[in-house]
Design a protein around this motif. Structure first.
Motif, short mmCIF file in Angstrom:
data_model
loop_
_atom_site.label_atom_id
_atom_site.label_comp_id
_atom_site.label_asym_id
_atom_site.label_seq_id
_atom_site.Cartn_x
_atom_site.Cartn_y
_atom_site.Cartn_z
N GLU A 297 108.66 38.81 59.61
CA GLU A 297 109.51 38.45 60.75
C GLU A 297 109.80 39.65 61.65
O GLU A 297 109.92 39.51 62.87
N THR B 178 106.75 39.97 63.81
CA THR B 178 106.76 38.94 64.85
C THR B 178 107.67 39.34 66.00
O THR B 178 107.39 39.03 67.17
N ASP C 163 104.87 38.37 69.16
CA ASP C 163 104.73 37.03 68.59
C ASP C 163 103.30 36.54 68.80
O ASP C 163 102.89 36.23 69.92
#
Length: 381
Positions: A238, A241, A245
């Motif tokens: 995460e 990301t 993204d």
């Protein structure tokens, strides 16, 4: 078996560079490495211009260039934004035949150095447990029995057995956060258009560094000091990301989490024992100064030691050892710590200074000479 003239402890890039420097001068050298083979971890991956010059002189640069990526520029960027400034190393063209950095893992250099050593005595599986130094010799206590030498060079890393055997203090501090380095199998140049091969990304909450290597991109992220390792590795996807993204999870080849220190031994010569590289000084990796300054230690101190072995005055060895200590404290430590402070900062004035720097070739040259360690090489009494 005759006593080796010089024993180098550690077969990393710094130790093998010292050994090759001595061997090129015709000095008898033995290398002791505690591992059963050369280390394969990526670790350092940036080679600065003066390091490239030294590797050229040792005859190993051409194959390194073949394995690496030439990076003529690096960038400062905003987290979640665009470029702040791009610095072009070609302004150093009058200072060095290599006005660029080479991105290549140190694990690709060490086999080249080992091959160049040819028939030199390199012993794997020789863990050093202690030493006894006298006025005329040094005896190393190893897992395979004692090894006697006229001189010893400790290049055995931050946890140096040679340094511990000498009882040398390793003063300094530890950073409040750990560093998490992820090697990813992604084309970040496509995900983040316009980035350079080397990128320092500013953000007071979560700065980061993006580095291209031949096989991967590396992402360096600050991580809380005391959180659980498994938790941090689980939340790495995460965090990546949030960098870019991709519409899917990033492909992570491997990740390493480690504490970072700024420490320097009180001096680098102790009688017949010299300390170089991480055995003598460690610093944060921002700016790629650690391995490079260690290689500079190796070349300059091994060359001075060769002079002594050939009959020259020992005062020169003291002079070079003192110089390398000054470089570690006043140049490497200060510059790497300043880099850490800047990445965490939120000062608009610093961003503007970087833009002005990139637009002024004279100022950029002065800045880059220091950033690339060119200014650290001149030895003064």
């Amino acid at each position: 078996m005759s006593t080796p003239t010089v024993v180098v402890v550690g077969a990393g890039p710094v130790g093998l560079t010292a050994a090759l420097t001595l061997a090129r001068r015709g000095i008898g050298v033995t290398v002791l490495e505690q591992g059963t083979e050369l280390a394969t971890e990526s670790r350092a991956s940036t080679f600065h211009p003066p390091t490239l010059e030294m590797l050229r002189d040792l005859g190993v640069l051409d194959p390194l260039l073949h394995r690496g990526i030439v990076a003529s520029t690096f960038q400062y960027r905003e987290r979640g934004g665009g470029e702040i400034a791009t610095l072009d190393l070609t302004v150093l063209a009058a200072d060095t035949p290599f006005p660029f950095r080479v991105q290549c893992e140190q694990s690709k250099l060490t086999p080249l150095l080992l091959d160049a050593l040819g028939a030199a005595d390199v012993r794997f599986g020789y863990r050093v447990d202690g030493l006894l130094s006298t006025d005329d010799a040094v005896v190393l206590r190893t897992a395979k029995g004692p090894v006697r030498a006229n001189w010893v060079i400790g290049a055995d890393g931050a946890h140096s057995a040679v340094r511990h055997g000498l009882g040398v203090e390793f003063g300094g501090s530890t950073y409040p956060e750990r560093f998490l380095v992820a090697s990813v199998e992604e084309d970040l140049a496509q995900a983040l258009p316009g980035i350079a091969p080397i990128n320092y990304v500013f953000d007071p909450a979560e700065w980061l560094v993006l580095l291209r290597t031949p096989e991967h991109w590396r992402v360096l992220l600050p991580t809380p000091a005391d959180s659980d390792d498994d938790l941090e590795l689980r939340r790495l996807p995460e965090r990546l990301t949030a960098v870019a993204d991709l519409g899917r999870p990033w492909q992570i080849a491997h990740a390493t989490l480690y504490r970072v220190h700024q420490r320097v031994a009180g001096r680098f010569r102790h009688g017949r024992v010299l300390l170089i590289g991480d055995a003598a000084h460690v610093n944060n990796p921002l700016g790629g100064l650690g391995m490079n300054s260690g290689i500079h230690d190796a070349v300059q101190l091994a060359s001075a030691l060769a002079d002594v072995v050939e009959g020259g005055p020992e005062a020169r060895l003291d002079e070079v050892a003192a110089h390398r200590h000054r470089v570690a404290v006043d140049h490497v430590q200060r510059t790497s710590h300043d880099n850490w402070n800047r990445l965490r900062g939120d000062a608009a004035s610093h961003r503007e200074q970087l833009r002005e720097l990139a637009a002024d070739p004279v100022a950029a040259r002065t800045y880059l000479r220091r950033a690339c360690l060119l200014d650290s090489l001149e030895i003064r009494p």
